[in-house]
Design a protein around this motif. Structure first.
Motif, PDB file in Angstrom:
ATOM      1  N   ASN A  28       0.823  -1.205   0.000  1.00  0.00           N
ATOM      2  CA  ASN A  28       0.000   0.000   0.000  1.00  0.00           C
ATOM      3  C   ASN A  28       0.859   1.258   0.000  1.00  0.00           C
ATOM      4  OD1 ASN A  28      -2.423  -1.411   0.044  1.00  0.00           O
ATOM      5  ND2 ASN A  28      -2.534  -1.468   2.281  1.00  0.00           N
ATOM      6  N   VAL A  29       1.947   1.240   0.762  1.00  0.00           N
ATOM      7  CA  VAL A  29       2.862   2.384   0.807  1.00  0.00           C
ATOM      8  C   VAL A  29       3.475   2.626  -0.573  1.00  0.00           C
ATOM      9  CG1 VAL A  29       5.074   3.182   1.738  1.00  0.00           C
ATOM     10  CG2 VAL A  29       3.364   2.168   3.267  1.00  0.00           C
TER      11      VAL A  29
ATOM     12  N   ARG B 172       0.994   4.124  -2.966  1.00  0.00           N
ATOM     13  CA  ARG B 172       0.668   5.508  -2.630  1.00  0.00           C
ATOM     14  C   ARG B 172       1.802   6.474  -2.988  1.00  0.00           C
ATOM     15  NH1 ARG B 172      -2.206   9.095   0.370  1.00  0.00           N
ATOM     16  NH2 ARG B 172      -1.088  10.474   1.809  1.00  0.00           N
ATOM     17  N   HIS B 173       3.045   6.064  -2.747  1.00  0.00           N
ATOM     18  CA  HIS B 173       4.153   7.017  -2.831  1.00  0.00           C
ATOM     19  C   HIS B 173       5.096   6.801  -4.016  1.00  0.00           C
ATOM     20  CE1 HIS B 173       3.335   8.987   0.994  1.00  0.00           C
ATOM     21  NE2 HIS B 173       3.115   7.790   1.524  1.00  0.00           N
ATOM     22  N   ALA B 174       5.021   5.663  -4.670  1.00  0.00           N
ATOM     23  CA  ALA B 174       5.995   5.387  -5.734  1.00  0.00           C
ATOM     24  C   ALA B 174       5.356   5.194  -7.099  1.00  0.00           C
ATOM     25  CB  ALA B 174       6.812   4.147  -5.369  1.00  0.00           C
ATOM     26  N   ALA B 175       4.058   5.453  -7.210  1.00  0.00           N
ATOM     27  CA  ALA B 175       3.361   5.213  -8.481  1.00  0.00           C
ATOM     28  C   ALA B 175       3.849   6.128  -9.594  1.00  0.00           C
ATOM     29  CB  ALA B 175       1.853   5.377  -8.291  1.00  0.00           C
ATOM     30  N   GLY B 176       4.375   7.309  -9.215  1.00  0.00           N
ATOM     31  CA  GLY B 176       4.831   8.246 -10.231  1.00  0.00           C
ATOM     32  C   GLY B 176       6.324   8.228 -10.477  1.00  0.00           C
ATOM     33  N   ALA B 177       7.046   7.397  -9.740  1.00  0.00           N
ATOM     34  CA  ALA B 177       8.504   7.361  -9.880  1.00  0.00           C
ATOM     35  C   ALA B 177       8.906   6.685 -11.181  1.00  0.00           C
ATOM     36  CB  ALA B 177       9.117   6.627  -8.700  1.00  0.00           C
ATOM     37  N   ARG B 178       9.829   7.302 -11.876  1.00  0.00           N
ATOM     38  CA  ARG B 178      10.390   6.707 -13.095  1.00  0.00           C
ATOM     39  C   ARG B 178      11.721   6.015 -12.808  1.00  0.00           C
ATOM     40  NH1 ARG B 178       6.028   5.852 -15.674  1.00  0.00           N
ATOM     41  NH2 ARG B 178       4.693   7.699 -15.613  1.00  0.00           N
ATOM     42  N   ARG B 179      12.427   6.537 -11.824  1.00  0.00           N
ATOM     43  CA  ARG B 179      13.668   5.902 -11.364  1.00  0.00           C
ATOM     44  C   ARG B 179      13.539   5.729  -9.858  1.00  0.00           C
ATOM     45  NH1 ARG B 179      19.210   7.957 -13.420  1.00  0.00           N
ATOM     46  NH2 ARG B 179      19.553   5.707 -13.523  1.00  0.00           N
TER      47      ARG B 179
END
Length: 364
Positions: A205-206, A209-216
């Motif tokens: 879940n974390v 919530r927090h890494a869905a937009g990370a590309r790297r």
């Protein structure tokens, strides 16, 4: 700044308070994920998360502690120190890297001084597809009754049988059989579980919530218990992917001390199943992922395994005499936390270097 010794804590409850206070001092919002149980002292348990940086950042570094609960004394200290480290925070900010601190992946184990979760599961063996047949560790099955005898300390006959197994098969084979992960004995050592644990589900879940937009995406997962005392081995944490391993070496490796791998036998760790890093591939498929487990040595491997045997025996025998139980708990902490200023200094120095290197790698 904060003194290195001040950043570390002898108990989970104190470690959590230091982490929460450090986040307040840094102006960060803490996202608590309440655990369903209570701690050893009746305290609240939580996987606490704080993001330092842009919530939409395309470059994200995760720094996590207490995957194996009792190892959280080390990891929490690193996180608390980092949150007070203005130079470190400015470095990440200047290079556009957001840092996600995940404090106490396994808060139950941290509080109770155990390596496992409340389900008696090794979290770093729990990330499997449980809809499929689970691995069968035949070597562990033969060792299980020897590892957890009826009486503790082990009888001379029991110890002789274990020694005989090691003499016949070798210490490396013993380590692989015991630590690689097993899914048949729910009271045994390095049990990977038969379903996703609370910590597994919460971490997923974390990440969503927090890494869905990370590309790297980079990850430093802080561990203890393997290797020479105070030395932080940088163990590649991911699937057997040559490109990702090459990136990890480019970020964190050195000619004299390359990043090690369980896949080529260069690590002090055995080949493992159900690694926590598997969650990144499943929950963050859009990201280019590069990660390590930063593993600090404490005691010799057989001493660490002996402490774990005793801990699991005590879990099966909660009515053990108080003196024996206290000794087993103290032995567990010593196996995963060297309570000296010199060790803590080595831990922070090496973690800080790895974090700076990760920011350079993510922004390079």
């Amino acid at each position: 700044m904060i003194g290195i010794g001040e950043a570390f804590s002898p108990r989970y409850a104190q470690a959590r308070q230091k982490f929460l206070q450090a986040c307040v001092s840094a102006g960060l919002t803490v996202e608590p994920h309440a655990h369903p149980g209570k701690g050893q002292g009746g305290e609240e348990l939580s996987m606490d998360v704080a993001l330092d940086g842009d919530a939409n950042a395309e470059r994200l570094l995760i720094v996590s502690s207490a995957c194996h609960g009792v190892e959280g004394h080390c990891g929490s200290g690193v996180q608390v120190f980092a949150l007070h480290d203005a130079e470190w925070r400015e470095k990440a900010k200047a290079q556009g890297v957001a840092v996600l601190y995940v404090h106490a992946l396994n808060p139950h184990g941290f509080s109770y001084g155990r390596r496992v979760t409340q389900e008696n599961v090794d979290l770093n063996r729990n990330f499997l597809d449980f809809s499929k047949p689970l691995p069968v560790n035949q070597a562990y099955a033969k060792l299980h009754p020897l590892l957890l005898p009826d009486a503790w300390p082990p009888t001379p006959e029991n110890q002789a049988a274990v020694d005989q197994w090691i003499e016949k098969h070798g210490a490396a084979a013993f380590q692989a059989a015991v630590t690689g992960g097993q899914y048949q004995f729910d009271d045994g050592l390095f049990f990977g579980g038969k379903a996703q644990t609370w910590s597994n589900k919460t971490l997923r879940n974390v990440l969503r919530r927090h890494a869905a937009g990370a590309r790297r995406l980079g990850w430093i997962d802080l561990h203890t218990g393997l290797g020479p005392n105070g030395i932080g081995e940088r163990i590649f944490a991911g699937r057997d992917d040559k490109a990702a391993y090459a990136r990890a070496n480019a970020w964190w490796g050195a000619p004299a001390a390359p990043v090690t791998s369980v896949y080529d036998g260069s690590s002090t760790s055995a080949l493992l199943s159900g690694l926590v890093s598997e969650a990144v591939y499943q929950e963050c498929p859009q990201a280019e992922y590069t990660g390590i487990a930063l593993e600090y040595g404490t005691l010799p491997m057989l001493d660490v395994l002996g402490a774990l045997r005793a801990d699991h025996w005590l879990h099966k025998h909660p009515d053990a005499p108080a003196e024996l139980a206290d000794g087993i708990r103290a032995r567990m902490r010593d196996a995963f936390y060297t309570d000296t200023d010199a060790w803590r200094g080595q831990v922070v120095s090496q973690a800080r270097q790895a974090m700076f290197q990760a920011v350079d790698g993510l922004s390079g």
